[in-house]
Design a protein around this motif. Structure first.
Motif, mmCIF file in Angstrom:
data_model
loop_
_atom_site.group_PDB
_atom_site.id
_atom_site.type_symbol
_atom_site.label_atom_id
_atom_site.label_comp_id
_atom_site.label_asym_id
_atom_site.label_seq_id
_atom_site.Cartn_x
_atom_site.Cartn_y
_atom_site.Cartn_z
ATOM 1 N N MET A 45 89.869 18.303 50.757
ATOM 2 C CA MET A 45 89.597 16.993 50.224
ATOM 3 C C MET A 45 88.380 17.072 49.320
ATOM 4 S SD MET A 45 89.964 14.042 52.994
ATOM 5 C CE MET A 45 91.371 13.947 54.016
ATOM 6 N N GLY A 46 88.451 16.359 48.244
ATOM 7 C CA GLY A 46 87.323 16.321 47.337
ATOM 8 C C GLY A 46 86.505 15.062 47.549
ATOM 9 N N VAL A 47 85.368 14.986 46.866
ATOM 10 C CA VAL A 47 84.497 13.824 46.974
ATOM 11 C C VAL A 47 84.340 13.236 45.582
ATOM 12 C CG1 VAL A 47 82.196 13.032 47.613
ATOM 13 C CG2 VAL A 47 83.282 14.851 48.920
ATOM 14 N N THR A 48 84.445 11.909 45.469
ATOM 15 C CA THR A 48 84.284 11.260 44.168
ATOM 16 C C THR A 48 82.806 11.014 43.904
ATOM 17 O OG1 THR A 48 84.472 9.064 45.117
ATOM 18 C CG2 THR A 48 86.516 10.111 44.402
ATOM 19 N N LEU A 49 82.491 10.494 42.737
ATOM 20 C CA LEU A 49 81.102 10.221 42.376
ATOM 21 C C LEU A 49 80.483 9.154 43.273
ATOM 22 C CD1 LEU A 49 81.373 10.251 38.479
ATOM 23 C CD2 LEU A 49 80.471 12.047 39.962
ATOM 24 N N ASP A 50 81.316 8.264 43.818
ATOM 25 C CA ASP A 50 80.808 7.198 44.684
ATOM 26 C C ASP A 50 80.458 7.722 46.067
ATOM 27 O OD1 ASP A 50 81.455 5.613 42.549
ATOM 28 O OD2 ASP A 50 83.325 4.880 43.444
ATOM 29 N N GLY A 51 80.796 8.950 46.373
ATOM 30 C CA GLY A 51 80.540 9.516 47.685
ATOM 31 C C GLY A 51 81.705 9.318 48.642
ATOM 32 N N GLN A 52 82.804 8.716 48.166
ATOM 33 C CA GLN A 52 83.968 8.507 49.014
ATOM 34 C C GLN A 52 84.850 9.748 48.973
ATOM 35 O OE1 GLN A 52 85.885 5.063 47.479
ATOM 36 N NE2 GLN A 52 84.334 3.643 48.248
ATOM 37 N N ARG A 53 85.586 9.939 50.050
ATOM 38 C CA ARG A 53 86.489 11.087 50.107
ATOM 39 C C ARG A 53 87.707 10.836 49.244
ATOM 40 N NH1 ARG A 53 86.838 12.977 56.369
ATOM 41 N NH2 ARG A 53 84.780 13.881 56.449
ATOM 42 N N LYS A 54 88.147 11.865 48.589
ATOM 43 C CA LYS A 54 89.349 11.774 47.763
ATOM 44 C C LYS A 54 90.504 12.366 48.559
ATOM 45 C CE LYS A 54 91.110 13.247 43.303
ATOM 46 N NZ LYS A 54 90.833 14.074 42.135
ATOM 47 N N GLU A 55 91.608 11.595 48.671
ATOM 48 C CA GLU A 55 92.766 12.064 49.433
ATOM 49 C C GLU A 55 93.537 13.096 48.629
ATOM 50 O OE1 GLU A 55 95.118 8.644 50.229
ATOM 51 O OE2 GLU A 55 94.050 8.194 52.078
ATOM 52 N N SER A 56 94.134 14.002 49.359
ATOM 53 C CA SER A 56 94.997 14.957 48.679
ATOM 54 C C SER A 56 96.288 14.245 48.288
ATOM 55 C CB SER A 56 95.305 16.149 49.589
ATOM 56 O OG SER A 56 96.185 15.760 50.613
ATOM 57 N N VAL A 57 97.018 14.856 47.417
ATOM 58 C CA VAL A 57 98.287 14.286 46.961
ATOM 59 C C VAL A 57 99.264 14.176 48.113
ATOM 60 C CG1 VAL A 57 100.221 14.658 45.404
ATOM 61 C CG2 VAL A 57 97.913 15.222 44.664
ATOM 62 N N TRP A 58 99.263 15.158 49.002
ATOM 63 C CA TRP A 58 100.223 15.171 50.111
ATOM 64 C C TRP A 58 99.941 14.047 51.096
ATOM 65 C CZ3 TRP A 58 104.060 17.780 48.572
ATOM 66 C CH2 TRP A 58 103.882 18.902 47.769
ATOM 67 N N VAL A 59 98.667 13.774 51.343
ATOM 68 C CA VAL A 59 98.321 12.707 52.275
ATOM 69 C C VAL A 59 98.741 11.357 51.695
ATOM 70 C CG1 VAL A 59 96.396 11.514 53.397
ATOM 71 C CG2 VAL A 59 96.434 14.000 53.307
ATOM 72 N N SER A 60 98.483 11.141 50.408
ATOM 73 C CA SER A 60 98.863 9.870 49.803
ATOM 74 C C SER A 60 100.382 9.707 49.756
ATOM 75 C CB SER A 60 98.268 9.725 48.409
ATOM 76 O OG SER A 60 98.774 10.718 47.556
ATOM 77 N N MET A 61 101.107 10.805 49.523
ATOM 78 C CA MET A 61 102.576 10.725 49.508
ATOM 79 C C MET A 61 103.104 10.387 50.900
ATOM 80 S SD MET A 61 103.606 13.855 46.965
ATOM 81 C CE MET A 61 105.287 13.865 47.477
ATOM 82 N N ARG A 62 102.511 10.966 51.949
ATOM 83 C CA ARG A 62 102.938 10.694 53.313
ATOM 84 C C ARG A 62 102.687 9.223 53.659
ATOM 85 N NH1 ARG A 62 99.623 13.554 57.399
ATOM 86 N NH2 ARG A 62 99.691 15.117 55.785
ATOM 87 N N ARG A 63 101.541 8.695 53.237
ATOM 88 C CA ARG A 63 101.256 7.280 53.495
ATOM 89 C C ARG A 63 102.247 6.373 52.779
ATOM 90 N NH1 ARG A 63 94.725 6.985 53.463
ATOM 91 N NH2 ARG A 63 94.487 7.873 55.534
ATOM 92 N N GLN A 64 102.597 6.731 51.558
ATOM 93 C CA GLN A 64 103.569 5.920 50.811
ATOM 94 C C GLN A 64 104.924 5.921 51.506
ATOM 95 O OE1 GLN A 64 103.627 7.491 46.850
ATOM 96 N NE2 GLN A 64 101.795 6.375 46.214
ATOM 97 N N ARG A 65 105.339 7.096 52.012
ATOM 98 C CA ARG A 65 106.613 7.187 52.727
ATOM 99 C C ARG A 65 106.596 6.318 53.982
ATOM 100 N NH1 ARG A 65 106.957 12.842 53.923
ATOM 101 N NH2 ARG A 65 105.914 13.508 52.067
ATOM 102 N N THR A 66 105.454 6.345 54.680
ATOM 103 C CA THR A 66 105.362 5.532 55.891
ATOM 104 C C THR A 66 105.419 4.055 55.551
ATOM 105 O OG1 THR A 66 103.571 7.099 56.374
ATOM 106 C CG2 THR A 66 104.192 5.660 58.110
ATOM 107 N N ARG A 67 104.750 3.651 54.507
ATOM 108 C CA ARG A 67 104.790 2.239 54.093
ATOM 109 C C ARG A 67 106.209 1.825 53.720
ATOM 110 N NH1 ARG A 67 100.168 3.120 50.313
ATOM 111 N NH2 ARG A 67 98.398 3.225 51.696
ATOM 112 N N ARG A 68 106.901 2.691 52.986
ATOM 113 C CA ARG A 68 108.283 2.373 52.593
ATOM 114 C C ARG A 68 109.181 2.217 53.812
ATOM 115 N NH1 ARG A 68 108.467 6.950 48.447
ATOM 116 N NH2 ARG A 68 107.192 6.113 46.790
ATOM 117 N N ALA A 69 108.995 3.112 54.785
ATOM 118 C CA ALA A 69 109.811 3.032 55.998
ATOM 119 C C ALA A 69 109.540 1.725 56.741
ATOM 120 C CB ALA A 69 109.521 4.216 56.901
#
Length: 102
Positions: free
Chosen positions: A1-25
């Motif tokens: 995971m990367g960190v943005t300039l704001d200090g927040q964690r940046k999600e990986s592409v795979w994590v965001s795709m998994r969340r989208q799939r769960t929301r769709r379901a």
């Protein structure tokens, strides 16, 4: 995971795709789908009626049963009666085979 300039964690592409799939379901489960046709909605009902008719043909004296509750009660009674007949026949076979051997 990367960190943005704001200090927040940046999600990986795979994590965001998994969340989208769960929301769709979840959305699919929540959404009420319209029935495709009236005929399709009657299929399960027809299957149940066909099975009830078959059960009425198998169990004697059920032509005049009082609804499904009465049919199921008569079916249970019939099953118990058949079990009792089997036990009686098994006992008869045991008794008759023992007397033949003596």
């Amino acid at each position: 995971m990367g960190v943005t300039l704001d200090g927040q964690r940046k999600e990986s592409v795979w994590v965001s795709m998994r969340r989208q799939r769960t929301r769709r379901a979840l959305v699919k489960k929540i959404m009420i789908r319209p029935r495709k046709s009236l005929e399709a909605s009657r299929r399960p009902c027809r299957a149940i009626h066909r099975r009830v008719k078959t059960l009425k043909e198998l169990v004697p004296n059920t032509k005049t049963s009082e609804g499904l509750d009465g049919l199921f009660r008569q079916t249970a009674d019939y099953i118990l009666a058949l079990e009792m007949k089997v036990r009686v026949m098994q006992t008869m076979v045991q008794v008759l085979t023992e007397t033949d051997c003596v």
